[in-house]
Design an enzyme around this catalytic site. Sequence first.
Site, PDB file in Angstrom:
ATOM      1  N   PHE A 141     -82.670  -5.190 -28.035  1.00  0.00           N
ATOM      2  CA  PHE A 141     -83.061  -4.097 -28.938  1.00  0.00           C
ATOM      3  C   PHE A 141     -84.246  -3.305 -28.419  1.00  0.00           C
ATOM      4  O   PHE A 141     -84.884  -2.583 -29.158  1.00  0.00           O
ATOM      5  CB  PHE A 141     -83.379  -4.671 -30.328  1.00  0.00           C
ATOM      6  N   ARG A 143     -86.731  -0.621 -26.757  1.00  0.00           N
ATOM      7  CA  ARG A 143     -86.735   0.842 -26.691  1.00  0.00           C
ATOM      8  C   ARG A 143     -87.313   1.263 -25.358  1.00  0.00           C
ATOM      9  O   ARG A 143     -88.300   0.673 -24.889  1.00  0.00           O
ATOM     10  CB  ARG A 143     -87.632   1.423 -27.797  1.00  0.00           C
ATOM     11  N   CYS A 250     -78.701   5.263 -25.400  1.00  0.00           N
ATOM     12  CA  CYS A 250     -78.093   4.321 -26.351  1.00  0.00           C
ATOM     13  C   CYS A 250     -77.516   4.970 -27.608  1.00  0.00           C
ATOM     14  O   CYS A 250     -76.317   4.859 -27.852  1.00  0.00           O
ATOM     15  CB  CYS A 250     -79.116   3.266 -26.758  1.00  0.00           C
ATOM     16  N   ARG A 314     -81.317  10.962 -19.638  1.00  0.00           N
ATOM     17  CA  ARG A 314     -79.924  10.793 -20.059  1.00  0.00           C
ATOM     18  C   ARG A 314     -79.747  11.237 -21.510  1.00  0.00           C
ATOM     19  O   ARG A 314     -80.491  10.820 -22.385  1.00  0.00           O
ATOM     20  CB  ARG A 314     -79.485   9.330 -19.910  1.00  0.00           C
TER      21      ARG A 314
HETATM   22  C1  UDX Z   1     -82.700   2.741 -29.005  1.00  0.00           C
HETATM   23  C2  UDX Z   1     -83.008   1.665 -30.062  1.00  0.00           C
HETATM   24  O1  UDX Z   1     -84.200   2.028 -30.767  1.00  0.00           O
HETATM   25  C3  UDX Z   1     -83.184   0.311 -29.419  1.00  0.00           C
HETATM   26  O2  UDX Z   1     -83.390  -0.692 -30.399  1.00  0.00           O
HETATM   27  C4  UDX Z   1     -81.916  -0.007 -28.622  1.00  0.00           C
HETATM   28  O3  UDX Z   1     -82.076  -1.223 -27.930  1.00  0.00           O
HETATM   29  C5  UDX Z   1     -81.625   1.099 -27.617  1.00  0.00           C
HETATM   30  O4  UDX Z   1     -81.543   2.349 -28.291  1.00  0.00           O
HETATM   31  P1  UDX Z   1     -84.121   4.104 -27.205  1.00  0.00           P
HETATM   32  O5  UDX Z   1     -82.840   4.796 -26.879  1.00  0.00           O
HETATM   33  O6  UDX Z   1     -84.971   3.607 -26.096  1.00  0.00           O
HETATM   34  O7  UDX Z   1     -83.827   2.839 -28.151  1.00  0.00           O
HETATM   35  O8  UDX Z   1     -85.030   5.128 -28.029  1.00  0.00           O
HETATM   36  P2  UDX Z   1     -85.428   5.341 -29.551  1.00  0.00           P
HETATM   37  O9  UDX Z   1     -86.877   5.101 -29.699  1.00  0.00           O
HETATM   38  O10 UDX Z   1     -84.545   4.626 -30.480  1.00  0.00           O
HETATM   39  O11 UDX Z   1     -85.176   6.908 -29.704  1.00  0.00           O
HETATM   40  C6  UDX Z   1     -83.858   7.457 -29.613  1.00  0.00           C
HETATM   41  C7  UDX Z   1     -83.883   8.935 -29.883  1.00  0.00           C
HETATM   42  O12 UDX Z   1     -84.191   9.195 -31.243  1.00  0.00           O
HETATM   43  C8  UDX Z   1     -84.920   9.714 -29.067  1.00  0.00           C
HETATM   44  O13 UDX Z   1     -84.321  10.901 -28.595  1.00  0.00           O
HETATM   45  C9  UDX Z   1     -86.026  10.010 -30.052  1.00  0.00           C
HETATM   46  O14 UDX Z   1     -86.722  11.190 -29.743  1.00  0.00           O
HETATM   47  C10 UDX Z   1     -85.231  10.152 -31.345  1.00  0.00           C
HETATM   48  N1  UDX Z   1     -86.014   9.844 -32.556  1.00  0.00           N
HETATM   49  C11 UDX Z   1     -86.488   8.594 -32.758  1.00  0.00           C
HETATM   50  C12 UDX Z   1     -86.230  10.844 -33.502  1.00  0.00           C
HETATM   51  O15 UDX Z   1     -85.791  11.992 -33.340  1.00  0.00           O
HETATM   52  N2  UDX Z   1     -86.914  10.530 -34.638  1.00  0.00           N
HETATM   53  C13 UDX Z   1     -87.406   9.279 -34.871  1.00  0.00           C
HETATM   54  O16 UDX Z   1     -88.018   9.074 -35.944  1.00  0.00           O
HETATM   55  C14 UDX Z   1     -87.187   8.286 -33.912  1.00  0.00           C
END
Ligand code: UDX
Length: 404
Positions: A141, A143, A250, A314
């Site tokens: 999980f 990030r 992801c 990505r």
């Molecule tokens: C995600 C999951 O959080 C993680 O638990 C899993 O293992 C993999 O996928 P990650 O892709 O690294 O992690 O990034 P994350 O922090 O979840 O952000 C994903 C996207 O959502 C980003 O583009 C971020 O900018 C966006 N986001 C996140 C928002 O727009 N608003 C938010 O409040 C949080």
Amino acid sequence: MKIGIVGLGVVGLATGVVLAEQGHKIIGVDIDQNKVKGLECKRSPIYEPGLQEMLERYFHNFTFTTDYGLLFNTDLVFITVSTPTIDGKIYLGYVFDVAKRLRDILKRNDTIVVIKSTVVPGTARKVKEIVKNDVVSNPEFLREGSAILDTKNPDRIMIGSENKEAGDLVENLWKFTNAPVIRTTWEEAEMIKYAANSFLAVKISFINEIANVCEKLKDCDVTVIAKAIGMDERISPYFLNAGIGWGGSCLPKDTQAIVSFARDLGEELKIVEAAIRVNNERIKRVVSMLKGFIKEGNVCVLGVAFKPNTDDTRESVALKLIKTLKSEGYKVVAYDPKAITNEARMVGLDECIRIADVVIIATEWDEFKGLEEKLRGKYVIDGRRILDPSKMEKEKFKAVGLGE
Ligand code: UDX
């Protein structure tokens, strides 16, 4: 223990350095020769806070190779290869390729194969059929941007196993994290990962829709709404940052994968589908904000990484925005503290702002906080809500979720 890790992306490397710190011997395998060569010279192939330092400090516990053969005598092998979505469906070929290689190589019957890659329910069962050794589903999980911290301090450890002893061994491996452990079946562990990522995507898309309404209201700011609803413990304050949408390696692929997986089972995931639809419309809204300022000219996009503290682009919404802006005839320059792209001319921060008629904040890097003064005189669109609206020139400033 002697631990193999197949697939040296962010998950494989974060897992590797954290377990190397615990004193385990790690054999990292990847088919990408350049990546392996770099790692042999202690060079991390990606930017991830702490990764380079950990790699150097625990290098004595690592072997990096393209040769699967070195895995023959391991206690555990983690599968951390990518599981891309192709034509809207998960592609499991890389996972099954690894499984077939392991079947031919593992000399010990007690080597446990641990699946960390995100895979649709039923995959661990298929991998077991191929390798015959015990298989444990141990989804990740973490990030990006806080991968090492998350690997050391997870909210929970999922152990999906059929054989109790195999599950116990993997549970013990992560004991140092002191995280609560949930023991499940293979399918449950696999489903939990998709449910978690889908829920996060839904949460962000939800607040983004609320942001859309706020923009139409007088004196209404979505950040205030998010803060207030987040105080309800049942909702929680996290993943309520409205913005130009979710991207990365992801959430986009996992939401698509679970929707098509469910559809194949005759089930519609209507809420997840709606979250995807909402997300796909984010850029259109930014472009229409931009058109309210200028119809042509120079646009500076601040941030091309899909989120801060990573050089990963990505499925970056910032990149999609750049492409859309170009197709609309705007001239685009971009700046990012770590990530690069060929989609726009990359320049320094000051240069980017200087050239621009309009500055769009696309990724919420810390470096962009407090830029209000520097942005004076420019049209500004805050796509990630990091600027203080009270310090901006009213007629030259727009922000996601900020009413008139
Ligand atoms: C995600 C999951 O959080 C993680 O638990 C899993 O293992 C993999 O996928 P990650 O892709 O690294 O992690 O990034 P994350 O922090 O979840 O952000 C994903 C996207 O959502 C980003 O583009 C971020 O900018 C966006 N986001 C996140 C928002 O727009 N608003 C938010 O409040 C949080």
